[in-house]
Enzyme design. Structure first.
Site, PDB file in Angstrom:
ATOM      1  N   SER A   1       0.710  -1.322   0.018  1.00 52.09           N
ATOM      2  CA  SER A   1      -0.077   0.220  -0.059  1.00 52.09           C
ATOM      3  C   SER A   1       0.779   1.298   0.162  1.00 52.09           C
ATOM      4  O   SER A   1       1.489   1.460  -1.066  1.00 52.09           O
ATOM      5  CB  SER A   1      -0.862   0.012   1.354  1.00 52.09           C
ATOM      6  OG  SER A   1      -1.874   1.203   1.335  1.00 52.09           O
ATOM      7  N   ASP A  49      -2.638   6.291  -3.610  1.00 49.70           N
ATOM      8  CA  ASP A  49      -1.271   5.705  -2.844  1.00 49.70           C
ATOM      9  C   ASP A  49      -0.960   4.774  -3.825  1.00 49.70           C
ATOM     10  O   ASP A  49      -1.370   4.476  -4.954  1.00 49.70           O
ATOM     11  CB  ASP A  49      -1.740   5.436  -1.436  1.00 49.70           C
ATOM     12  CG  ASP A  49      -2.678   4.294  -1.436  1.00 49.70           C
ATOM     13  OD1 ASP A  49      -3.367   4.025  -2.280  1.00 49.70           O
ATOM     14  OD2 ASP A  49      -2.817   3.284  -0.398  1.00 49.70           O
ATOM     15  N   ASP A  96      -1.278   1.491  -4.007  1.00 52.14           N
ATOM     16  CA  ASP A  96      -1.976   0.454  -4.326  1.00 52.14           C
ATOM     17  C   ASP A  96      -3.566   1.045  -4.856  1.00 52.14           C
ATOM     18  O   ASP A  96      -4.180  -0.024  -5.311  1.00 52.14           O
ATOM     19  CB  ASP A  96      -2.012  -0.881  -3.479  1.00 52.14           C
ATOM     20  CG  ASP A  96      -2.965  -0.101  -2.371  1.00 52.14           C
ATOM     21  OD1 ASP A  96      -2.933   0.702  -1.782  1.00 52.14           O
ATOM     22  OD2 ASP A  96      -3.643  -1.343  -1.703  1.00 52.14           O
ATOM     23  N   ASP A 146      -6.056   2.513  -3.577  1.00 48.33           N
ATOM     24  CA  ASP A 146      -7.270   2.490  -2.513  1.00 48.33           C
ATOM     25  C   ASP A 146      -7.507   3.825  -1.830  1.00 48.33           C
ATOM     26  O   ASP A 146      -8.403   3.786  -0.973  1.00 48.33           O
ATOM     27  CB  ASP A 146      -7.515   1.222  -1.825  1.00 48.33           C
ATOM     28  CG  ASP A 146      -6.204   0.986  -0.720  1.00 48.33           C
ATOM     29  OD1 ASP A 146      -5.586   2.054  -0.765  1.00 48.33           O
ATOM     30  OD2 ASP A 146      -6.234  -0.180  -0.109  1.00 48.33           O
TER      31      ASP A 146
END
Length: 451
Positions: A107, A246, A248, A250
């Protein structure tokens, strides 16, 4: 029963250190695959199938190969989609009617961390009992199916295009983004080849930031966790808006034409306010860290604000429990359950843009009735096993702060779920009181910890 490996968002850590090693990840693939095989319910001649996606970290190549080997050894077919946002893997798992989805990502963390997170066939986080089953199988020796029952692997060549079309489908058919100049910061992450196309195909002029990943620069001074880069780009390019994701994809942070940064609480408020103008919104799920000003502003709209533990899985659980469709965190995780099964930065941005276009407002105008209260967060390293909740000195400092703040603020102490830290948060209308009592509680905590 506690979990040994799974945290609130999968398994995460420093690459090369347990548990993020090739050996462990291969065993994890085998354990997860064995769980699927044991309960697949498919015809005897069919294998369970999983989708594996990843972000742009250099370690993704290594961990992808390890996961693929583990699943294949367990008799599970693997579909590979390469770098794709976490919510894209959730969507594609459901759309392709697969038994599970796996994302290799840490993430918003730096490039030398990585992690593994799973989605169910429905595109939701795995239930606790399934994670417990996988952990139990990790304690067993790794085996291998006979050759005739090994899983196969293939690539999904149209994954990005499928997801782009899905994102666009969540935006009203009778509206577009023509006339808007938008800076899109992809954090050198998984959305670099997806997010700009979504907004461009809806009519916006796009300026790209953080869209040249090299395996080592994910989240580095760009993206939702470093919005100053977006703010500069918006001002320099004289754009109407900026959107930052960000690594990833989400999380969402936005910037307006004046360079003002808007966090998850503010953006979730814009979506809820817009919807409440058209039909009742019974409630919005936040977390313990959601700003008190956000709660009060929702209350003025007649919307209940529920608070879950920090972590999008807990927000989602509260939403499902109460039958709500909106929820999120101030960090930028925003879940619109009537659009997707999980938090999605691109889809959340589209909901904000749809609200602004429909109501003919700027972000500043949409947030005019929301004032975020000053909030001070102090992280303090905590000795293992320390019972901070029962310590008299700490509780006296907390009670003193609560008495001074009265109903104009709040105090929250909570241990980190991933590090040996105690987080001290004080929030209220009066910034001087907030800072004063945050430091007073932090001092009491340091004294209790012995320095």
């Amino acid at each position: 029963m506690g979990r040994k490996y799974f945290g609130t968002d999968g398994i995460r850590g420093r690459v090369g250190q347990a548990p993020i090693t090739p050996e462990f990840v291969m065993r994890l693939g085998f354990a997860a695959g064995s769980t699927l095989v044991a309960g697949d319910g498919l015809p005897a001649n069919e294998h369970p199938a999983v989708l594996i996606g990843k972000d742009t970290r250099i370690s993704g190549y290594m961990l992808e190969a390890a996961l693929e080997a583990g699943f294949s050894a367990a008799g599970v077919d693997v579909m590979l989609c390469g770098p794709m946002p976490t919510p894209a893997v959730a969507y594609l798992t459901r759309a392709l009617r697969l038994q599970a989805g796996v994302v290799i990502s840490a993430s918003h963390n730096p490039f030398d961390d990585n992690g593994i997170k799973f989605f169910s066939a429905q595109g939701t986080k795995l239930p606790d009992d399934v994670e417990h089953d996988i952990e139990a199988r990790l304690e067993l020796p790794m085996g291998c199916m006979e050759s005739a029952r090994l899983g196969k692997a293939r690539r999904v060549d149209d994954a990005a295009g499928r997801y782009i079309e899905f994102c666009k489908s969540t935006f009203p058919n009778d509206r577009d983004l023509r006339g808007l100049k938008i800076v899109v910061d992809s954090a050198h992450g998984a959305a670099y080849h997806v997010a700009p196309n979504v907004f461009h195909e809806l009519g916006a002029e796009i300026v790209g930031v953080g869209d040249t990943p090299n395996g080592l620069n994910i989240n580095q001074d760009v993206g939702a966790t470093a919005p100053e880069a977006l703010r500069r780009a918006v001002m320099e390019s004289k754009a109407d808006l900026g959107i930052a994701l960000d690594g990833d994809g989400d999380r969402l942070v936005m910037v307006d034409a004046n360079g003002v940064i808007y966090d998850g609480d503010q953006l979730l408020y814009v979506i809820a306010r817009h919807r409440a103008r058209r039909k009742p919104v019974p409630g919005v799920a936040g977390t313990l860290m959601s700003n008190l000003g956000f709660e009060h502003a929702l209350g003025r709209l007649g919307i209940t604000c529920g608070r879950a533990k920090v972590g999008d899985r807990y927000v989602l659980a509260l939403m499902q429990e109460r039958g709500w469709t909106l929820g999120g965190e101030n960090s930028g995780h925003i879940i619109c359950l009537d659009r997707h099964t999980t938090g999605d930065g691109i889809i959340a941005a589209l909901q904000v843009l749809a609200a602004l276009r429909a109501d003919k407002e700027t972000l500043a105008e949409a947030c005019a009735d929301l004032t975020l209260y000053p909030q001070k967060l102090i992280n303090l390293r905590m000795p293992a096993g320390f019972d901070w909740a029962s310590h008299a000195g700490i509780q006296e400092a907390v009670q003193a702060a609560e008495a001074k703040l009265d109903d104009g603020g709040r105090v929250l102490l909570r241990p980190s779920g991933t590090e040996p830290l105690l987080r001290v948060m004080v929030e209220g209308r009066d910034e001087v009181l907030v800072l004063e009592h945050a430091e007073a509680i932090a001092t009491a905590v340091r004294q209790a910890f012995g320095g």
